[in-house]
Write an enzyme that holds these catalytic residues in place. Structure first.
Site, PDB file in Angstrom:
ATOM      1  N   GLY B  40       0.838  -1.202   0.000  1.00  0.00           N
ATOM      2  CA  GLY B  40       0.000   0.000   0.000  1.00  0.00           C
ATOM      3  C   GLY B  40       0.862   1.236   0.000  1.00  0.00           C
ATOM      4  O   GLY B  40       2.032   1.178   0.400  1.00  0.00           O
ATOM      5  N   SER B  44      -1.585   4.307   4.048  1.00  0.00           N
ATOM      6  CA  SER B  44      -2.712   3.467   3.608  1.00  0.00           C
ATOM      7  C   SER B  44      -3.230   2.581   4.738  1.00  0.00           C
ATOM      8  O   SER B  44      -4.244   1.897   4.569  1.00  0.00           O
ATOM      9  CB  SER B  44      -2.286   2.617   2.408  1.00  0.00           C
ATOM     10  OG  SER B  44      -1.217   1.775   2.775  1.00  0.00           O
ATOM     11  N   GLY B  45      -2.528   2.572   5.868  1.00  0.00           N
ATOM     12  CA  GLY B  45      -3.022   1.821   7.032  1.00  0.00           C
ATOM     13  C   GLY B  45      -2.269   0.526   7.310  1.00  0.00           C
ATOM     14  O   GLY B  45      -2.727  -0.281   8.127  1.00  0.00           O
ATOM     15  N   LYS B  46      -1.124   0.341   6.670  1.00  0.00           N
ATOM     16  CA  LYS B  46      -0.376  -0.922   6.829  1.00  0.00           C
ATOM     17  C   LYS B  46       0.089  -1.125   8.276  1.00  0.00           C
ATOM     18  O   LYS B  46      -0.153  -2.180   8.875  1.00  0.00           O
ATOM     19  CB  LYS B  46       0.852  -0.947   5.893  1.00  0.00           C
ATOM     20  CG  LYS B  46       0.522  -0.741   4.426  1.00  0.00           C
ATOM     21  CD  LYS B  46       1.744  -0.854   3.561  1.00  0.00           C
ATOM     22  CE  LYS B  46       2.804   0.195   3.778  1.00  0.00           C
ATOM     23  NZ  LYS B  46       2.462   1.550   3.341  1.00  0.00           N
ATOM     24  N   GLU B 173       8.472  -3.434   7.648  1.00  0.00           N
ATOM     25  CA  GLU B 173       9.637  -2.952   6.893  1.00  0.00           C
ATOM     26  C   GLU B 173      10.979  -3.311   7.559  1.00  0.00           C
ATOM     27  O   GLU B 173      11.698  -2.444   8.036  1.00  0.00           O
ATOM     28  CB  GLU B 173       9.537  -1.444   6.687  1.00  0.00           C
ATOM     29  CG  GLU B 173       8.371  -1.089   5.787  1.00  0.00           C
ATOM     30  CD  GLU B 173       8.394   0.354   5.336  1.00  0.00           C
ATOM     31  OE1 GLU B 173       9.489   0.838   5.026  1.00  0.00           O
ATOM     32  OE2 GLU B 173       7.329   0.969   5.298  1.00  0.00           O
TER      33      GLU B 173
END
Lengths: 256, 287
Positions: B40, B44-46, B173
């Site tokens: 995303g 985006s809300g990840k 990440e």
């Protein structure tokens, strides 16, 4: 933390709480000794202890850096401003009196003795060992974490503030110069430092939880220290000595 | 719906003081032993989704959470954050903030979680050494974690969670500060974890590595799940490019070749697949 390697000898390898007991005994004797020669003897004893611990030079460096300047300042102020009649010498409008000098020396020696006892303790004991010993004695894991992480974070924050300072300087903010220039540069340095610290604290709290910090079960200490029989003996002896000293002191006050 | 290891049903979450929800009506079932990649654009809300799955929302971050979050068919709220530590490992985005500050060398930093779990000293030593070798940080053992570079801290943070050996890894990440070689190593470890039956939920931008290693891909846009499924189905969907989603180079090349009139098979996402397709094409032409 852990930057200076301690010499390994019979004193430095004692259990932290044993050394703490010695330190507390010295503080007790220091605050109940009013005679100037007695105070000098205590300072000499602390120095002897530091020498026997193999940290005399480091101990004195730390003592001077922490209370040395304060002692010099107090001595000067009290010598000139403490009320007295026996004039030693005069500097312009100010006169140094024997009463002032005696009071200043007593105050300064008190500071050196109490500070010295504590500084000696932390010169021969790492913070890590001291906090671990306290935790094993019942101090909460949260309190020990706060102490240890604070000690670790201070140099990190110092580095970060220097980095921010350099970054601000690269953007044209004046960071060098007189007190006012530096004070003005302090605000744009402090704000990002504080904000990033707050954000970091939030994530670090979650990191701790992700590693089971608050789990209600017995923890393992990978790095561990234990009191040896000699520690138990020395703490008992120090305790008996402290009680005997207090009784002796009370009896002395009652009689004299 | 098939019940999975973690089930989210109609989950909507709004941060305190925010006007819009960061996660909107999210429903998904994460199954055991699968490798999920979450894609995303920024915001985006990840990360929010990861925080919901780990229970940090609403336990730590306040706000309004509606819907159901189940772990092993039990509401996640039945567990405290620390109780979940042996089951769910979380690797955060910022490696610096994952250094606990409780320990002054890398070895003990990695051992910290195991100490909290009460693992025996001998086992701690063995586990930590194994993990350090696996993550290539043995040489850092005696160093202060705060004095490491960002990439080294990232590997230490990852190793600290690996040491706990949880069933589920939520990884945000993990290679943002690593060079290509170290990123590949991390993905190799993640692949080994998957083979060992662990569930992986990964937020990552290195799409080529995702196309190689992930099983399923979820795509978020403004907090909404817009696309999910097997990696070949999702990552070969060229329409995602218009929605600012990075796609593998192979997908883009295959699309370009198809548009140029070449007969390229559908759903190619890795370089190996493209190589095989091109070789077949060349072979076909030469015959």
């Amino acid at each position: 933390m852990g930057e200076i390697t301690l010499p390994k000898n019979r004193i430095t390898t004692l259990y932290p709480l044993t050394k703490c007991a010695f330190s507390l005994l010295i503080v007790l004797v220091a605050i109940t000794t009013f005679n100037i020669y007695g105070k000098l003897a205590i300072l000499a004893a602390i120095n002897l202890l530091a020498a026997l611990s193999g940290v005399w030079q480091l101990f004195n460096q730390r003592l001077f850096k922490s209370v040395g300047i304060l002692i010099v300042l107090i001595t000067l102020l009290q010598t000139f401003f403490y009320p007295g009649h026996d004039v030693l010498f005069a500097l312009g409008r100010f006169t140094a009196t024997r009463e002032g000098l005696t009071f200043a020396l007593k105050l300064g020696l008190n500071l050196a003795n109490i500070g010295g006892a504590i500084i000696w303790l932390f010169t021969v004991t790492t913070e890590k060992d001291f906090v671990l010993a306290l935790e094993k004695q019942g101090m909460s894991a949260k309190a020990s974490y706060v102490v240890l992480s604070t000690l670790q974070m201070v140099p990190v924050l110092k580095k970060q503030s220097q980095l921010i300072m350099k970054a601000q300087s690269a953007r044209g903010v004046e960071t060098e110069g007189n007190v006012f220039v530096r004070a003005k540069a302090f605000v744009p340095t402090l704000i990002p430092l504080v904000l990033s610290s707050i954000q970091g604290t939030e994530e670090r709290a979650l990191t701790l939880e992700a590693r089971g910090f608050s789990l209600d079960r017995p923890k393992t200490y990978y790095y561990d220290i234990h009191p040896e029989p000699r520690d138990k003996m020395l703490v008992t002896a120090t305790g008996i000595l402290a009680v005997a000293y207090v009784i002796g002191k009370v009896v002395y006050w009652l009689w004299v | 719906m098939v019940m999975g290891l973690i089930d989210l049903k109609n989950v909507t979450y709004t941060y305190p003081l925010a006007d819009e929800p960061s996660i909107k009506d999210f429903t998904y079932s994460f199954e055991q032993g699968k490798f999920y990649a979450i894609l995303g654009a920024n915001e985006s809300g990840k990360t929010t989704l990861c925080n919901i799955i780990r229970g940090f929302i609403p336990d730590f971050f306040q706000g309004e959470l509606t819907g159901e979050v189940l772990f092993n068919q039990e509401p996640l709220s039945h567990y405290t954050l620390s109780e979940l530590a042996p089951y769910m490992g979380y690797v955060f985005q910022n490696p610096f903030n994952q250094i606990t500050g409780a320990r002054d060398n890398v070895f003990e930093e990695i051992a910290y979680g195991l100490e909290n779990l009460g693992v025996a000293k001998g086992d701690i030593e063995k586990q930590v050494k194994d993990i350090m070798e696996m993550t290539n940080i043995m040489s850092l053992a005696d160093k202060n974690p705060f004095e490491l570079s960002g990439g080294q801290q990232q590997r230490v943070a990852f190793a600290s969670i690996l040491a706990l050996s949880p069933d589920i890894f939520i990884i945000d990440e993990p290679t943002s500060q690593l060079d290509p070689q170290e990123s590949e190593r991390i993905f190799d470890i993640i692949h080994q974890l998957k083979n060992a039956g662990k569930t992986i939920i990964l937020v990552e931008h290195k799409i080529e590595l995702i196309s190689e290693y992930a099983d399923e891909v979820l795509v978020l846009e403004e907090g909404r799940l817009i696309c999910s499924g097997k990696k070949h189905d999702v990552l070969s969907d060229i329409s995602l490019k218009e929605r600012q989603i990075d796609l593998p180079e192979t997908t883009l090349l295959a699309d370009a070749l198809r548009k140029a009139g070449y007969n390229i098979p559908e759903k190619l996402i890795t370089k190996e697949e493209m190589k095989a397709a091109l070789m077949a094409h060349i072979k076909g032409v030469s015959q």
